[in-house]
Design a protein around this motif. Structure first.
Motif, PDB file in Angstrom:
ATOM      1  N   VAL A 292       0.645  -1.099   0.062  1.00 21.59           N
ATOM      2  CA  VAL A 292      -0.260   0.195  -0.193  1.00 21.59           C
ATOM      3  C   VAL A 292       0.763   1.242   0.038  1.00 21.59           C
ATOM      4  O   VAL A 292       0.636   2.316  -0.697  1.00 21.59           O
ATOM      5  CB  VAL A 292      -0.833   0.008   1.028  1.00 21.59           C
ATOM      6  CG1 VAL A 292      -1.670   1.252   1.397  1.00 21.59           C
ATOM      7  CG2 VAL A 292      -1.946  -1.235   1.105  1.00 21.59           C
ATOM      8  N   ASP A 293       2.067   1.224   0.619  1.00 22.42           N
ATOM      9  CA  ASP A 293       2.992   2.463   0.767  1.00 22.42           C
ATOM     10  C   ASP A 293       3.366   2.833  -0.504  1.00 22.42           C
ATOM     11  O   ASP A 293       3.427   4.113  -0.667  1.00 22.42           O
ATOM     12  CB  ASP A 293       4.277   1.675   1.435  1.00 22.42           C
ATOM     13  CG  ASP A 293       4.222   1.394   2.743  1.00 22.42           C
ATOM     14  OD1 ASP A 293       3.171   2.116   3.628  1.00 22.42           O
ATOM     15  OD2 ASP A 293       5.029   1.007   3.475  1.00 22.42           O
ATOM     16  N   GLY A 294       3.493   2.158  -1.468  1.00 19.63           N
ATOM     17  CA  GLY A 294       4.104   2.638  -2.867  1.00 19.63           C
ATOM     18  C   GLY A 294       2.846   3.132  -3.744  1.00 19.63           C
ATOM     19  O   GLY A 294       3.199   3.699  -4.933  1.00 19.63           O
ATOM     20  N   LEU A 295       1.714   3.016  -3.321  1.00 18.83           N
ATOM     21  CA  LEU A 295       0.563   3.488  -4.150  1.00 18.83           C
ATOM     22  C   LEU A 295       0.309   4.796  -4.287  1.00 18.83           C
ATOM     23  O   LEU A 295       0.561   5.428  -3.361  1.00 18.83           O
ATOM     24  CB  LEU A 295      -0.726   2.788  -3.629  1.00 18.83           C
ATOM     25  CG  LEU A 295      -0.829   1.154  -3.651  1.00 18.83           C
ATOM     26  CD1 LEU A 295      -2.267   0.732  -3.028  1.00 18.83           C
ATOM     27  CD2 LEU A 295      -0.548   0.526  -5.028  1.00 18.83           C
ATOM     28  N   PRO A 296      -0.072   5.529  -5.476  1.00 17.40           N
ATOM     29  CA  PRO A 296      -0.424   4.679  -6.766  1.00 17.40           C
ATOM     30  C   PRO A 296       0.931   4.649  -7.758  1.00 17.40           C
ATOM     31  O   PRO A 296       0.871   3.961  -8.763  1.00 17.40           O
ATOM     32  CB  PRO A 296      -1.486   5.526  -7.513  1.00 17.40           C
ATOM     33  CG  PRO A 296      -1.312   6.893  -6.755  1.00 17.40           C
ATOM     34  CD  PRO A 296      -0.425   6.633  -5.491  1.00 17.40           C
ATOM     35  N   GLU A 297       2.031   5.558  -7.211  1.00 12.25           N
ATOM     36  CA  GLU A 297       3.068   5.839  -8.061  1.00 12.25           C
ATOM     37  C   GLU A 297       3.960   4.224  -8.444  1.00 12.25           C
ATOM     38  O   GLU A 297       4.205   4.283  -9.605  1.00 12.25           O
ATOM     39  CB  GLU A 297       3.928   6.722  -7.621  1.00 12.25           C
ATOM     40  CG  GLU A 297       3.416   8.272  -7.656  1.00 12.25           C
ATOM     41  CD  GLU A 297       2.711   8.557  -6.306  1.00 12.25           C
ATOM     42  OE1 GLU A 297       2.785   7.619  -5.547  1.00 12.25           O
ATOM     43  OE2 GLU A 297       2.110   9.343  -6.288  1.00 12.25           O
ATOM     44  N   ARG A 298       4.287   3.651  -7.638  1.00 15.06           N
ATOM     45  CA  ARG A 298       5.293   2.694  -7.664  1.00 15.06           C
ATOM     46  C   ARG A 298       4.391   1.588  -8.649  1.00 15.06           C
ATOM     47  O   ARG A 298       3.724   0.840  -7.890  1.00 15.06           O
ATOM     48  CB  ARG A 298       5.823   2.075  -6.226  1.00 15.06           C
ATOM     49  CG  ARG A 298       7.113   1.312  -6.374  1.00 15.06           C
ATOM     50  CD  ARG A 298       7.860   1.170  -5.179  1.00 15.06           C
ATOM     51  NE  ARG A 298       8.856   0.410  -5.448  1.00 15.06           N
ATOM     52  CZ  ARG A 298       8.896  -1.080  -5.402  1.00 15.06           C
ATOM     53  NH1 ARG A 298       7.748  -1.490  -4.989  1.00 15.06           N
ATOM     54  NH2 ARG A 298      10.172  -1.701  -5.493  1.00 15.06           N
ATOM     55  N   LYS A 299       4.973   1.204  -9.792  1.00 13.73           N
ATOM     56  CA  LYS A 299       4.293   0.625 -10.454  1.00 13.73           C
ATOM     57  C   LYS A 299       4.185  -1.050  -9.824  1.00 13.73           C
ATOM     58  O   LYS A 299       3.017  -1.830  -9.900  1.00 13.73           O
ATOM     59  CB  LYS A 299       4.904   0.289 -11.779  1.00 13.73           C
ATOM     60  CG  LYS A 299       4.597   1.581 -12.721  1.00 13.73           C
ATOM     61  CD  LYS A 299       3.521   1.468 -13.475  1.00 13.73           C
ATOM     62  CE  LYS A 299       2.933   2.774 -13.889  1.00 13.73           C
ATOM     63  NZ  LYS A 299       2.942   3.931 -13.046  1.00 13.73           N
ATOM     64  N   GLN A 300       5.334  -1.701  -9.453  1.00 14.16           N
ATOM     65  CA  GLN A 300       5.259  -3.072  -8.897  1.00 14.16           C
ATOM     66  C   GLN A 300       4.140  -3.120  -7.749  1.00 14.16           C
ATOM     67  O   GLN A 300       3.420  -3.868  -7.815  1.00 14.16           O
ATOM     68  CB  GLN A 300       6.670  -3.334  -8.399  1.00 14.16           C
ATOM     69  CG  GLN A 300       7.836  -3.247  -9.285  1.00 14.16           C
ATOM     70  CD  GLN A 300       8.527  -1.850  -9.231  1.00 14.16           C
ATOM     71  OE1 GLN A 300       7.842  -0.771  -9.306  1.00 14.16           O
ATOM     72  NE2 GLN A 300       9.677  -1.899  -9.100  1.00 14.16           N
ATOM     73  N   ASP A 301       4.062  -2.061  -7.069  1.00 12.02           N
ATOM     74  CA  ASP A 301       3.032  -2.131  -5.755  1.00 12.02           C
ATOM     75  C   ASP A 301       1.659  -2.168  -6.443  1.00 12.02           C
ATOM     76  O   ASP A 301       0.882  -2.771  -5.906  1.00 12.02           O
ATOM     77  CB  ASP A 301       3.492  -0.925  -4.923  1.00 12.02           C
ATOM     78  CG  ASP A 301       4.863  -1.361  -4.138  1.00 12.02           C
ATOM     79  OD1 ASP A 301       5.185  -2.390  -4.006  1.00 12.02           O
ATOM     80  OD2 ASP A 301       5.249  -0.389  -3.425  1.00 12.02           O
TER      81      ASP A 301
ATOM     82  N   LEU B 110       0.703  -3.024  -9.064  1.00 10.50           N
ATOM     83  CA  LEU B 110       0.422  -4.439  -9.722  1.00 10.50           C
ATOM     84  C   LEU B 110       0.026  -5.281  -8.705  1.00 10.50           C
ATOM     85  O   LEU B 110      -0.850  -6.220  -8.803  1.00 10.50           O
ATOM     86  CB  LEU B 110       1.763  -4.687 -10.740  1.00 10.50           C
ATOM     87  CG  LEU B 110       1.397  -5.869 -11.505  1.00 10.50           C
ATOM     88  CD1 LEU B 110       0.410  -5.586 -12.715  1.00 10.50           C
ATOM     89  CD2 LEU B 110       2.753  -6.393 -12.200  1.00 10.50           C
ATOM     90  N   VAL B 111       0.948  -5.443  -7.739  1.00 10.68           N
ATOM     91  CA  VAL B 111       0.839  -6.219  -6.683  1.00 10.68           C
ATOM     92  C   VAL B 111      -0.823  -6.156  -6.056  1.00 10.68           C
ATOM     93  O   VAL B 111      -1.474  -7.084  -5.748  1.00 10.68           O
ATOM     94  CB  VAL B 111       1.762  -6.290  -5.519  1.00 10.68           C
ATOM     95  CG1 VAL B 111       1.498  -7.247  -4.380  1.00 10.68           C
ATOM     96  CG2 VAL B 111       3.097  -6.980  -6.185  1.00 10.68           C
ATOM     97  N   ALA B 112      -0.980  -5.163  -5.669  1.00  8.57           N
ATOM     98  CA  ALA B 112      -2.407  -4.806  -4.834  1.00  8.57           C
ATOM     99  C   ALA B 112      -3.607  -5.214  -5.766  1.00  8.57           C
ATOM    100  O   ALA B 112      -4.357  -5.836  -5.470  1.00  8.57           O
ATOM    101  CB  ALA B 112      -2.372  -3.249  -4.810  1.00  8.57           C
ATOM    102  N   GLN B 113      -3.272  -4.692  -7.243  1.00 12.88           N
ATOM    103  CA  GLN B 113      -4.692  -5.042  -8.144  1.00 12.88           C
ATOM    104  C   GLN B 113      -4.443  -6.449  -8.285  1.00 12.88           C
ATOM    105  O   GLN B 113      -5.662  -7.218  -8.233  1.00 12.88           O
ATOM    106  CB  GLN B 113      -4.133  -4.583  -9.576  1.00 12.88           C
ATOM    107  CG  GLN B 113      -4.404  -3.246  -9.895  1.00 12.88           C
ATOM    108  CD  GLN B 113      -3.940  -2.660 -10.978  1.00 12.88           C
ATOM    109  OE1 GLN B 113      -2.883  -2.136 -11.365  1.00 12.88           O
ATOM    110  NE2 GLN B 113      -4.813  -2.732 -12.326  1.00 12.88           N
ATOM    111  N   THR B 114      -3.550  -7.201  -8.336  1.00  9.66           N
ATOM    112  CA  THR B 114      -3.613  -8.703  -8.410  1.00  9.66           C
ATOM    113  C   THR B 114      -4.170  -9.505  -7.313  1.00  9.66           C
ATOM    114  O   THR B 114      -4.687 -10.320  -7.587  1.00  9.66           O
ATOM    115  CB  THR B 114      -2.155  -9.331  -8.603  1.00  9.66           C
ATOM    116  OG1 THR B 114      -1.470  -8.610  -9.825  1.00  9.66           O
ATOM    117  CG2 THR B 114      -2.140 -10.769  -8.735  1.00  9.66           C
TER     118      THR B 114
END
Ligand code: C2E
Ligand code: MG
Ligand code: MG
Ligand code: MG
Length: 277
Positions: free
Chosen positions: A207-216, A218-222
């Protein structure tokens, strides 16, 4: 000189080790006394749904240490687990949580609230964990449907068949399960999805890296999509700002918890929040 330096380094190391050992022994003794004297207290962190309704809370333990003030779990849970003191402490936590659940049943504005309680692996591994948990509910007539146990992968890794059996019995009684810190562990997805779970909890680290960090992102959406596919409820922890909340809502997350919405707080304060929502 090199030899002497080496010896000094070793001596320093020994002293440091000895100091740490002494501190641990003190902490263990203090913990033991603290449990006997009931120096612990539960804080409640609110959880909200997509309509911004207060749907429940996570119970988070604090230690009112006689000299060091209010201590967070980071200061004592590890030692409690290693010494086995997490078992009596965990029992106290469960009992207190059930008492609170029973109290909430008496009020129209609070009888829908679900209370999430963290369970450590060592506590779950106890032979009588199912029995103790059901007794804690029965003792105060708290509704099992309102108790949610937060477990981690480590619980399952220890003894799969034991975990399946215990979870099954507790689920039969109406208790629900959330898989905490989801995404940080190392067990295989296929087998996690076979557990009788009700909810996945997206770990704060994503959650920390949302929404900018692409990897985070992607993980959150997945995780959200996977939860949908498995018919599981999904909650995000560590929501600290509007941008994170907006992203999670947009991608279909069901529930939210974090400093942006409310910090863990004493019961008196939580009751005030409750009256506002
Ligand atoms: P957890 O179960 O993942 O709990 C979430 C932790 O994140 C809590 O820390 C909470 O205060 C913190 N948190 C929530 N929202 C935010 C946020 O927006 N920003 C930040 N920076 N932090 C946030 P806490 O209370 O210090 O607890 C830490 C861990 O200790 C818990 O992680 C859990 O693993 C353990 N723990 C807490 N209470 C209990 C308990 O009653 N029993 C057991 N066995 N473990 C517990
Ligand atoms: Mg938790
Ligand atoms: Mg968590
Ligand atoms: Mg976490």
């Amino acid at each position: 000189h090199a030899k002497e330096d080496g010896r000094n380094a070793l001596r320093f190391f020994e002293v440091a080790m000895q100091t740490e050992l002494t501190l641990r022994t003190i902490l263990e003794t203090e913990l033991r006394i603290g449990i006997e004297k009931c120096e612990f207290v539960l804080f409640y962190q609110p959880q909200f749904n997509r309509e911004n309704q207060l749907i429940g809370a996570e119970a988070l333990v604090r230690w009112q240490h006689p000299t060091r003030g209010l201590l967070a779990p980071a200061d004592f849970i590890k030692v409690a687990e290693e010494t086995g003191l997490i078992v009596p402490l965990g029992q106290w936590i469960l009992k207190s949580a059930c008492k609170q659940l029973a109290l909430w049943q008496e009020g129209l504005e609070s009888n829908h609230l679900v209370l999430a309680v963290n369970v450590s692996a060592r506590q779950f591994a106890q032979k009588d964990f199912v029995e103790t948990t059901l007794k804690a509910l029965e003792l105060v007539k708290a509704p099992p449907e309102k108790l949610k146990l937060e477990i981690t992968e480590s619980i399952v890794l220890d003894d799969i068949s034991d975990a399946f059996m215990k979870m099954g019995s507790l689920k039969n009684a109406g208790i629900t399960f959330s898989l905490d810190d989801f995404g940080t562990g190392s067990s295989s997805l296929s087998y996690l999805t076979r557990l009788p779970l009700d909810q996945l909890k997206i770990d704060k680290s994503f959650v920390d890296g949302l929404p900018e960090r692409k990897q985070d992102a992607l993980v959150a959406q997945t995780i959200i999509n996977m939860a949908k596919g498995l018919d599981l409820h999904v909650v995000a922890e560590g929501v600290e700002n509007t941008e994170q909340l907006t992203f999670l809502i947009h991608h279909g997350c069901d529930a939210f918890q974090g400093y942006h919405l409310g910090r863990p707080m004493p019961i008196a304060l939580f009751t005030t929040v409750l009256s506002v929502y």
